[in-house]
Design an enzyme around this catalytic site. Structure first.
Site, PDB file in Angstrom:
ATOM      1  N   GLU A  73       0.971   3.840   1.846  1.00 50.25           N
ATOM      2  CA  GLU A  73       1.478   4.210   3.173  1.00 50.25           C
ATOM      3  C   GLU A  73       2.649   3.325   3.580  1.00 50.25           C
ATOM      4  OE1 GLU A  73      -3.120   4.260   3.733  1.00 50.25           O
ATOM      5  OE2 GLU A  73      -1.682   3.339   2.360  1.00 50.25           O
ATOM      6  N   CYS A 100      -2.248  -0.503   7.628  1.00 49.52           N
ATOM      7  CA  CYS A 100      -1.467   0.731   7.508  1.00 49.52           C
ATOM      8  C   CYS A 100      -1.585   1.587   8.767  1.00 49.52           C
ATOM      9  CB  CYS A 100      -1.900   1.508   6.271  1.00 49.52           C
ATOM     10  SG  CYS A 100      -1.477   0.667   4.727  1.00 49.52           S
ATOM     11  N   CYS A 122      -6.087   1.736   5.921  1.00 52.33           N
ATOM     12  CA  CYS A 122      -6.698   0.471   6.327  1.00 52.33           C
ATOM     13  C   CYS A 122      -6.127   0.082   7.695  1.00 52.33           C
ATOM     14  CB  CYS A 122      -6.410  -0.609   5.286  1.00 52.33           C
ATOM     15  SG  CYS A 122      -4.692  -1.191   5.284  1.00 52.33           S
ATOM     16  N   HIS A 134       0.851  -1.185   0.000  1.00 53.88           N
ATOM     17  CA  HIS A 134       0.000   0.000   0.000  1.00 53.88           C
ATOM     18  C   HIS A 134       0.890   1.239   0.000  1.00 53.88           C
ATOM     19  CE1 HIS A 134      -3.750  -2.062   1.963  1.00 53.88           C
ATOM     20  NE2 HIS A 134      -3.243  -2.774   0.960  1.00 53.88           N
TER      21      HIS A 134
END
Length: 151
Positions: A55, A86, A83, A53
């Protein structure tokens, strides 16, 4: 200190991710002195890695640049509510401030779902500022998923 937004840089990373066929999410890590130390967009499909992801990639790059697993005093700008994975990584990295654009009622982990920072087990909770650049971030995501439904 003068407030400066870094959401446009995160949105640029999100647009680039969408152009690569990834879910258009972008992230930027900013050092306490205001320097941008890492930028990233989603790369889960490209890297065949469900943890890639925006992040996570930005945090990894910023930690490598700092030579530490901690990013005390740093800020993270991301186009979508993180999410749970993260959000936990943000806490583990001890990031001081989290700025995000669009809320994610389905998969978010900050304002929605498990609300990671509200748990007593959370080791660290950043200051959270939501809604920055939300209209453009949301439009990027809606456009991406509408294209998938048409295609």
């Amino acid at each position: 200190m003068i407030f400066a937004t870094h959401m446009e840089a995160a949105l640029a990373e999100a647009r680039a991710a969408g152009g690569r066929g990834e879910v258009p999410v972008g992230a930027v890590v900013v050092a306490p002195d205001g320097r941008v130390v890492a930028v990233a967009g989603n790369r889960t499909r490209e890297l065949c890695d469900p943890t890639a992801h925006a992040e996570m990639l930005a945090i990894r790059a910023a930690c490598a640049a700092a030579g530490s697993e901690r990013l005390v005093g740093h800020s993270l700008w991301v186009t979508l509510e993180p999410c749970p994975m993260c959000a936990a990584a943000i806490g583990f990295a001890r990031i001081g401030r989290l700025y995000f654009g669009a809320e994610d009622p389905k998969s978010g982990g900050v304002l929605h779902g498990p609300r990671i920072y509200a748990h007593p087990q959370a080791h660290h909770a950043p200051e959270v500022y939501e809604g920055i650049g939300a209209a453009e971030a949301g439009a990027l995501l809606r456009g991406f998923f509408a294209g998938l439904r048409r295609g």
